[in-house]
Design a protein around this motif. Structure first.
Motif, mmCIF file in Angstrom:
data_model
loop_
_atom_site.group_PDB
_atom_site.id
_atom_site.type_symbol
_atom_site.label_atom_id
_atom_site.label_comp_id
_atom_site.label_asym_id
_atom_site.label_seq_id
_atom_site.Cartn_x
_atom_site.Cartn_y
_atom_site.Cartn_z
ATOM 1 N N THR A 127 0.860 -1.180 0.000
ATOM 2 C CA THR A 127 0.000 0.000 0.000
ATOM 3 C C THR A 127 0.895 1.228 0.000
ATOM 4 O OG1 THR A 127 -1.680 -1.208 1.253
ATOM 5 C CG2 THR A 127 -1.824 1.219 1.255
ATOM 6 N N PRO A 128 0.815 2.059 -1.045
ATOM 7 C CA PRO A 128 1.694 3.225 -1.121
ATOM 8 C C PRO A 128 1.473 4.202 0.032
ATOM 9 C CG PRO A 128 0.734 2.777 -3.260
ATOM 10 C CD PRO A 128 0.010 1.908 -2.261
ATOM 11 N N VAL A 129 2.579 4.692 0.572
ATOM 12 C CA VAL A 129 2.573 5.728 1.599
ATOM 13 C C VAL A 129 3.207 6.996 1.034
ATOM 14 C CG1 VAL A 129 3.429 6.346 3.899
ATOM 15 C CG2 VAL A 129 2.654 4.015 3.441
ATOM 16 N N VAL A 130 4.241 6.815 0.202
ATOM 17 C CA VAL A 130 4.934 7.916 -0.467
ATOM 18 C C VAL A 130 5.039 7.571 -1.942
ATOM 19 C CG1 VAL A 130 7.158 9.116 -0.703
ATOM 20 C CG2 VAL A 130 6.291 8.537 1.565
ATOM 21 N N VAL A 131 4.700 8.521 -2.813
ATOM 22 C CA VAL A 131 4.891 8.361 -4.250
ATOM 23 C C VAL A 131 5.618 9.603 -4.751
ATOM 24 C CG1 VAL A 131 3.798 8.132 -6.520
ATOM 25 C CG2 VAL A 131 2.813 6.951 -4.541
ATOM 26 N N LYS A 132 6.695 9.369 -5.492
ATOM 27 C CA LYS A 132 7.467 10.444 -6.112
ATOM 28 C C LYS A 132 7.639 10.100 -7.581
ATOM 29 C CE LYS A 132 10.093 11.129 -1.879
ATOM 30 N NZ LYS A 132 11.394 11.380 -1.292
ATOM 31 N N ALA A 133 7.680 11.125 -8.431
ATOM 32 C CA ALA A 133 7.903 10.898 -9.857
ATOM 33 C C ALA A 133 8.670 12.077 -10.437
ATOM 34 C CB ALA A 133 6.576 10.714 -10.587
ATOM 35 N N TRP A 134 9.672 11.752 -11.287
ATOM 36 C CA TRP A 134 10.439 12.802 -11.954
ATOM 37 C C TRP A 134 11.096 12.229 -13.200
ATOM 38 C CZ3 TRP A 134 12.011 10.245 -7.608
ATOM 39 C CH2 TRP A 134 13.245 9.616 -7.641
ATOM 40 N N ASP A 144 7.290 15.039 -5.126
ATOM 41 C CA ASP A 144 6.390 14.383 -4.171
ATOM 42 C C ASP A 144 4.944 14.495 -4.640
ATOM 43 O OD1 ASP A 144 8.637 13.970 -2.690
ATOM 44 O OD2 ASP A 144 8.106 15.321 -1.067
ATOM 45 N N LEU A 145 4.317 13.342 -4.876
ATOM 46 C CA LEU A 145 2.919 13.305 -5.309
ATOM 47 C C LEU A 145 1.999 12.736 -4.230
ATOM 48 C CD1 LEU A 145 3.451 11.980 -8.945
ATOM 49 C CD2 LEU A 145 3.177 14.353 -8.191
ATOM 50 N N MET A 146 2.570 11.953 -3.300
ATOM 51 C CA MET A 146 1.802 11.373 -2.195
ATOM 52 C C MET A 146 2.683 11.396 -0.964
ATOM 53 S SD MET A 146 0.359 7.465 -1.625
ATOM 54 C CE MET A 146 -1.056 7.532 -2.725
ATOM 55 N N ARG A 147 2.061 11.751 0.159
ATOM 56 C CA ARG A 147 2.728 11.703 1.459
ATOM 57 C C ARG A 147 1.753 11.134 2.464
ATOM 58 N NH1 ARG A 147 4.081 17.217 1.935
ATOM 59 N NH2 ARG A 147 5.510 17.327 0.209
ATOM 60 N N ASP A 148 2.227 10.279 3.334
ATOM 61 C CA ASP A 148 1.390 9.666 4.376
ATOM 62 C C ASP A 148 0.140 8.992 3.796
ATOM 63 O OD1 ASP A 148 3.154 10.529 6.406
ATOM 64 O OD2 ASP A 148 2.194 12.503 6.426
ATOM 65 N N GLY A 149 0.288 8.445 2.582
ATOM 66 C CA GLY A 149 -0.810 7.729 1.951
ATOM 67 C C GLY A 149 -1.876 8.598 1.330
ATOM 68 N N VAL A 150 -1.616 9.913 1.237
ATOM 69 C CA VAL A 150 -2.605 10.852 0.688
ATOM 70 C C VAL A 150 -2.001 11.540 -0.548
ATOM 71 C CG1 VAL A 150 -3.964 12.926 1.148
ATOM 72 C CG2 VAL A 150 -3.598 11.239 2.956
ATOM 73 N N TRP A 151 -2.747 11.477 -1.668
ATOM 74 C CA TRP A 151 -2.286 12.180 -2.861
ATOM 75 C C TRP A 151 -2.250 13.671 -2.581
ATOM 76 C CZ3 TRP A 151 -0.058 9.713 -6.727
ATOM 77 C CH2 TRP A 151 -0.401 8.377 -6.971
ATOM 78 N N LEU A 152 -1.200 14.345 -2.991
ATOM 79 C CA LEU A 152 -1.063 15.777 -2.814
ATOM 80 C C LEU A 152 -1.675 16.540 -3.970
ATOM 81 C CD1 LEU A 152 2.641 15.812 -1.581
ATOM 82 C CD2 LEU A 152 0.554 15.787 -0.194
ATOM 83 N N VAL A 153 -1.933 15.859 -5.067
ATOM 84 C CA VAL A 153 -2.530 16.482 -6.262
ATOM 85 C C VAL A 153 -3.770 15.703 -6.660
ATOM 86 C CG1 VAL A 153 -0.441 17.497 -7.143
ATOM 87 C CG2 VAL A 153 -0.995 15.163 -7.790
#
Length: 153
Positions: A127-134, A144-153
């Motif tokens: 289960t993703p908790v942090v997602v980053k993409a570049w 940073d697109l997700m932190r603490d399991g919550v999408w930032l965008v």
């Protein structure tokens, strides 16, 4: 000589690209560490299922053994100029305990390979908790697109 770089994508576009990769890519790199810190990095096939990554490996492999004490996994998709980096909580799931639709989704994506038919295999659900993409340096600041399991965008 000037290197031409693609313009930076918006965070929204990067999220769309990440979700597209999760649906279409077949393999990822999975990293775990043993209780004493010994790292393991292996390629695994996966399916994006119920907002989680589902993969399978032999229960005796270090990747499966390492999930139990730590419950953490890092996975990456893409090449070095189009990275998806996911940190997540991981659990081992026996094939008999896996939801039938999840097992079928995995089998279909893996062209008929069904780990549920082999007692030596277990599933790993992350289960993703942090997602980053570049892609390039011009996307590092907003990776940073997700932190603490919550999408930032």
């Amino acid at each position: 000589m000037t290197v031409q770089r693609e313009p930076a994508r918006t965070p929204e576009q990067r999220k769309q690209d990440v979700l597209a990769k999760l649906e279409t890519e077949e393999d990822l790199w999975a990293a775990t560490a043993s209780a004493d810190g010994e790292p393991t990095l292996v390629p695994l096939s996966f399916v994006w299922d119920r907002e989680t990554l589902l993969m399978a490996t032999r229960r005796t492999n270090p990747t499966a053994r390492n999930v139990t004490p730590r419950g953490r996994m890092v996975v990456t998709l893409g090449h070095s100029r189009d990275v998806v980096h996911i940190e997540g909580s991981a659990e081992m799931v026996e094939g008999s305990a896996l939801e039938p639709s999840s097992g079928e989704a995995f089998t279909v994506k893996q062209r008929g390979w069904n780990p549920r038919e082999h007692k030596a295999y277990v599933y790993l659900r992350v289960t993703p908790v942090v997602v980053k993409a570049w892609r390039e340096v011009n996307e590092l600041a907003d990776r940073d697109l997700m932190r603490d399991g919550v999408w930032l965008v």
